[in-house]
Motif scaffolding. Structure first.
Motif, PDB file in Angstrom:
ATOM      1  N   GLN A  74       0.822  -1.199   0.000  1.00 48.84           N
ATOM      2  CA  GLN A  74       0.000   0.000   0.000  1.00 48.84           C
ATOM      3  C   GLN A  74       0.867   1.264   0.000  1.00 48.84           C
ATOM      4  O   GLN A  74       0.599   2.224  -0.727  1.00 48.84           O
ATOM      5  CB  GLN A  74      -0.921  -0.026   1.238  1.00 48.84           C
ATOM      6  CG  GLN A  74      -2.037   0.975   1.187  1.00 48.84           C
ATOM      7  CD  GLN A  74      -2.796   0.915  -0.140  1.00 48.84           C
ATOM      8  OE1 GLN A  74      -3.155  -0.177  -0.599  1.00 48.84           O
ATOM      9  NE2 GLN A  74      -3.022   2.051  -0.774  1.00 48.84           N
ATOM     10  N   LEU A 101       2.345   1.822  -3.398  1.00 44.58           N
ATOM     11  CA  LEU A 101       1.307   2.303  -4.325  1.00 44.58           C
ATOM     12  C   LEU A 101       1.004   3.776  -4.071  1.00 44.58           C
ATOM     13  O   LEU A 101       0.737   4.543  -4.998  1.00 44.58           O
ATOM     14  CB  LEU A 101       0.035   1.473  -4.154  1.00 44.58           C
ATOM     15  CG  LEU A 101       0.073   0.083  -4.782  1.00 44.58           C
ATOM     16  CD1 LEU A 101      -1.155  -0.719  -4.365  1.00 44.58           C
ATOM     17  CD2 LEU A 101       0.149   0.171  -6.298  1.00 44.58           C
ATOM     18  N   GLU A 102       1.057   4.158  -2.807  1.00 40.65           N
ATOM     19  CA  GLU A 102       0.708   5.522  -2.424  1.00 40.65           C
ATOM     20  C   GLU A 102       1.822   6.505  -2.776  1.00 40.65           C
ATOM     21  O   GLU A 102       1.558   7.600  -3.267  1.00 40.65           O
ATOM     22  CB  GLU A 102       0.478   5.513  -0.909  1.00 40.65           C
ATOM     23  CG  GLU A 102      -0.148   6.731  -0.316  1.00 40.65           C
ATOM     24  CD  GLU A 102      -0.233   6.571   1.204  1.00 40.65           C
ATOM     25  OE1 GLU A 102       0.208   7.484   1.907  1.00 40.65           O
ATOM     26  OE2 GLU A 102      -0.707   5.501   1.671  1.00 40.65           O
ATOM     27  N   ARG A 132       4.278   5.970  -7.315  1.00 43.38           N
ATOM     28  CA  ARG A 132       3.674   5.778  -8.642  1.00 43.38           C
ATOM     29  C   ARG A 132       4.638   6.067  -9.791  1.00 43.38           C
ATOM     30  O   ARG A 132       4.705   5.309 -10.748  1.00 43.38           O
ATOM     31  CB  ARG A 132       2.424   6.648  -8.778  1.00 43.38           C
ATOM     32  CG  ARG A 132       1.277   6.197  -7.901  1.00 43.38           C
ATOM     33  CD  ARG A 132       0.554   5.011  -8.527  1.00 43.38           C
ATOM     34  NE  ARG A 132      -0.414   4.464  -7.590  1.00 43.38           N
ATOM     35  CZ  ARG A 132      -1.391   3.635  -7.939  1.00 43.38           C
ATOM     36  NH1 ARG A 132      -1.538   3.259  -9.202  1.00 43.38           N
ATOM     37  NH2 ARG A 132      -2.210   3.159  -7.036  1.00 43.38           N
ATOM     38  N   VAL A 180       0.437  -2.234 -12.094  1.00 37.89           N
ATOM     39  CA  VAL A 180      -0.015  -1.789 -10.773  1.00 37.89           C
ATOM     40  C   VAL A 180      -1.306  -2.493 -10.350  1.00 37.89           C
ATOM     41  O   VAL A 180      -1.546  -2.725  -9.158  1.00 37.89           O
ATOM     42  CB  VAL A 180      -0.202  -0.257 -10.794  1.00 37.89           C
ATOM     43  CG1 VAL A 180      -0.801   0.234  -9.508  1.00 37.89           C
ATOM     44  CG2 VAL A 180       1.147   0.425 -11.029  1.00 37.89           C
ATOM     45  N   ALA A 181      -2.115  -2.882 -11.314  1.00 37.58           N
ATOM     46  CA  ALA A 181      -3.385  -3.543 -11.000  1.00 37.58           C
ATOM     47  C   ALA A 181      -3.149  -4.808 -10.176  1.00 37.58           C
ATOM     48  O   ALA A 181      -3.925  -5.134  -9.270  1.00 37.58           O
ATOM     49  CB  ALA A 181      -4.128  -3.888 -12.286  1.00 37.58           C
ATOM     50  N   GLU A 226      -2.577  -3.834  -6.624  1.00 36.84           N
ATOM     51  CA  GLU A 226      -3.782  -3.318  -5.959  1.00 36.84           C
ATOM     52  C   GLU A 226      -4.656  -4.452  -5.427  1.00 36.84           C
ATOM     53  O   GLU A 226      -5.523  -4.228  -4.579  1.00 36.84           O
ATOM     54  CB  GLU A 226      -4.564  -2.415  -6.933  1.00 36.84           C
ATOM     55  CG  GLU A 226      -3.910  -1.041  -7.043  1.00 36.84           C
ATOM     56  CD  GLU A 226      -4.417  -0.209  -8.203  1.00 36.84           C
ATOM     57  OE1 GLU A 226      -4.988  -0.780  -9.159  1.00 36.84           O
ATOM     58  OE2 GLU A 226      -4.210   1.027  -8.165  1.00 36.84           O
ATOM     59  N   LYS A 227      -4.434  -5.648  -5.911  1.00 34.65           N
ATOM     60  CA  LYS A 227      -5.219  -6.794  -5.430  1.00 34.65           C
ATOM     61  C   LYS A 227      -4.671  -7.384  -4.136  1.00 34.65           C
ATOM     62  O   LYS A 227      -5.267  -8.302  -3.561  1.00 34.65           O
ATOM     63  CB  LYS A 227      -5.255  -7.878  -6.511  1.00 34.65           C
ATOM     64  CG  LYS A 227      -6.123  -7.460  -7.683  1.00 34.65           C
ATOM     65  CD  LYS A 227      -6.108  -8.467  -8.814  1.00 34.65           C
ATOM     66  CE  LYS A 227      -7.034  -7.988  -9.921  1.00 34.65           C
ATOM     67  NZ  LYS A 227      -6.541  -8.359 -11.256  1.00 34.65           N
ATOM     68  N   THR A 271      -4.687  -7.375  -0.844  1.00 37.46           N
ATOM     69  CA  THR A 271      -5.412  -6.885   0.320  1.00 37.46           C
ATOM     70  C   THR A 271      -5.666  -8.043   1.272  1.00 37.46           C
ATOM     71  O   THR A 271      -5.727  -9.208   0.845  1.00 37.46           O
ATOM     72  CB  THR A 271      -6.771  -6.304  -0.106  1.00 37.46           C
ATOM     73  OG1 THR A 271      -7.471  -7.291  -0.891  1.00 37.46           O
ATOM     74  CG2 THR A 271      -6.589  -5.054  -0.955  1.00 37.46           C
TER      75      THR A 271
END
Length: 435
Positions: free
Chosen positions: A253, A256-257, A260, A270-271, A274-275, A277
């Motif tokens: 996270q 990603l934050e 970028r 990036v997708a 993002e998964k 979690t």
RNA sequence: UCCCCAGUAGCUCAGUUGGUUAGAGCAUUCGACUGUUAAUCGAAGGGUCGUAGGUUCAAGUCCUACCUGGGGAGCCA
């Protein structure tokens, strides 16, 4: 040279638009069109394009441009202007140029493909390339995120020794002479010391280099790598896995934050990140073996899972997968027997998606004094070497568990690198001791 | 330790069933060009084909050994 102008870093040029500044950095590209010439300057925070107009700059400055070579270090005076055509988004309208350190024309790294051997021989120069910078910005963010995560949760960071007597695992130790004490060994793990610290401070983590003299030649192995090893009093195996998934999800996270642009530089999908979690997938070893057999693997109950089996197991999932409770024989002596199935121990490996393999190994530790001694004897380990470690079970034993996360494997996965060697500035591998 | 692959210009590579003087792109040097983006265009220089031995009229090419590196297995993070 204009001594009065400020010397901002290139990332700060937008605060100085229209005002004269001195940019200090290294030349990455030189181009000339006869009466207009361009030099792209890099300073570690970004790039900007110095523009030399023959009819504007003094003749001696134009002359000096002609002497510029790739990787010369320079001080360029000029006025920054936003310019969409320029690499980095800024033109520097040049009025003066000082060549601080010249660079001969045989600079070994070019903006084209190179073989790994050449790149690794020139690692000290390879680090200057944009891709490498992106990796190390992300690595830095991950390291900072590690400290933030544990600081926020009230963990104490404890630094464990790198020079140790023979303890930990048996094979693959780097040894060195240690005064009158005989041999010392470079640490393969800080865990045993971490357990001692957990009894003292409750929740701790270690963050340091570890050393394995394994002759491993794969994209997942280094002989020197950095490991983060939390150890938590009163955490059982289930608590341990919750901590692991919270931790890994937090690291992803944070990148990603904050990173970028670097992920874009690396062309990371990036997708897929993002998964990642919570909760992660949990598979019991015994179920994993059944699944693998149904997929055609010839693995038998009791075997450790090979790299091929791990890949087969993970292929159906888009987030990290825990494989838990391996057979006792496949795992280390300090792991706690599983009360629900004494053939197994309370442990877990965390397998990263996309084929990156194991990034964490963790377990609840054996806290029973007698069982631990019995296990050490079963393994044929020298009991006297573990004296102080066993005493942790003698004086106020406690339920506790912990894990080790491999930093370079994690960086390689998050960055989408093809090989772990790019995830550390100066990789140490079986055939690489320099630079 | 085991299995597989590679080594030719500074770099990345091509080099046919073994056959005259071993090629290309990039880089370098020189020249041209007032907005280039890995600039473009023209010209030039640049080689002990990893090392040693062998087969052959002839070896970059085939064989053997060695050296160096890469990928994987095992082990692990």
């Amino acid at each position: 040279m204009d001594q009065s102008s400020p010397a901002p870093r290139i990332s700060e040029l937008h605060d100085h638009a229209g005002q004269p500044v001195v940019v200090r950095g290294w030349v990455t590209h030189v181009r000339s069109s006869g009466k207009v010439a361009f030099a792209v300057i890099r300073d570690g925070t970004g790039v900007c394009q110095a523009v030399f107009v023959k009819s504007v700059v003094p003749p001696e400055v134009w002359e000096r441009f002609g002497q510029l070579t790739t990787e010369a270090s320079v001080l360029v005076t000029g006025i920054p202007k936003p310019e969409p055509r320029a690499p980095g988004g800024f033109d520097l309208q040049v009025s003066d140029l000082v060549i601080h350190g010249e660079s001969p024309t045989d600079y070994p790294i070019q903006p084209k493909e190179h073989g790994v051997d050449h790149l690794l021989d020139n690692r000290h120069l390879w680090l200057r390339s944009p891709r490498q910078r992106a990796i190390f910005v992300i690595r830095n963010e991950i390291e900072q995120a590690v400290h933030d995560f544990y600081y926020q949760r009230g963990f104490l960071r404890v630094d464990t020794p790198l020079l140790t007597a023979a303890i930990g695992e048996r094979a693959g130790l780097f040894e060195t002479e240690y005064f009158e004490e005989g041999k010392a060994y470079l640490a393969q793990t800080g865990q045993l010391y971490g357990e001692a610290a957990a009894a003292a401070f409750g929740k701790i983590y270690t963050f340091g280099p570890t050393f394995r003299a394994e002759k491993s030649k794969t994209r997942r192995h280094l002989t020197e790598f950095w490991m983060i090893e939390p150890e938590v009093a009163w955490n059982d195996s289930a608590d341990n896995m919750r901590l692991q998934e919270d931790f890994v999800a937090y690291l992803v996270q944070r990148v990603l934050e904050k990173c970028r642009p670097q992920l874009a530089e690396l062309e990371r999908d990036v997708a897929k990140l993002e998964k990642v979690t919570v909760p992660f997938v949990r598979i019991d070893y015994t179920d994993a073996v059944a699944t693998l057999q149904s997929k055609g693997s010839d693995v038998k109950w009791g075997d450790d899972l090979g790299a091929e089996d791990e890949a087969l197991l993970v292929e159906d999932y888009e987030k990290p997968v825990f494989v838990m409770n391996y057979p006792k024989e496949a795992k280390a002596f300090y792991m706690k027997e599983n009360p629900a199935d004494p053939r197994t121990v309370l442990c877990d490996d965390l397998l990263a998606p996309e084929g990156y393999g194991e990034i964490i190994g963790g377990s609840q530790r054996e806290d029973d004094y007698e069982k631990m001694i019995a296990r050490i004897k079963e393994e044929g380990l020298p009991l006297d070497a573990y004296g102080w470690y066993i005493e942790l079970r003698k004086y106020g034993t406690f339920v506790h568990s912990g894990f080790g996360l491999g930093l370079e494997r994690t960086v390689a996965w998050i960055c989408g690198l093809p090989h772990i060697r790019e995830a550390i500035a100066f990789p140490r591998m079986m055939h690489r001791l320099r630079p």
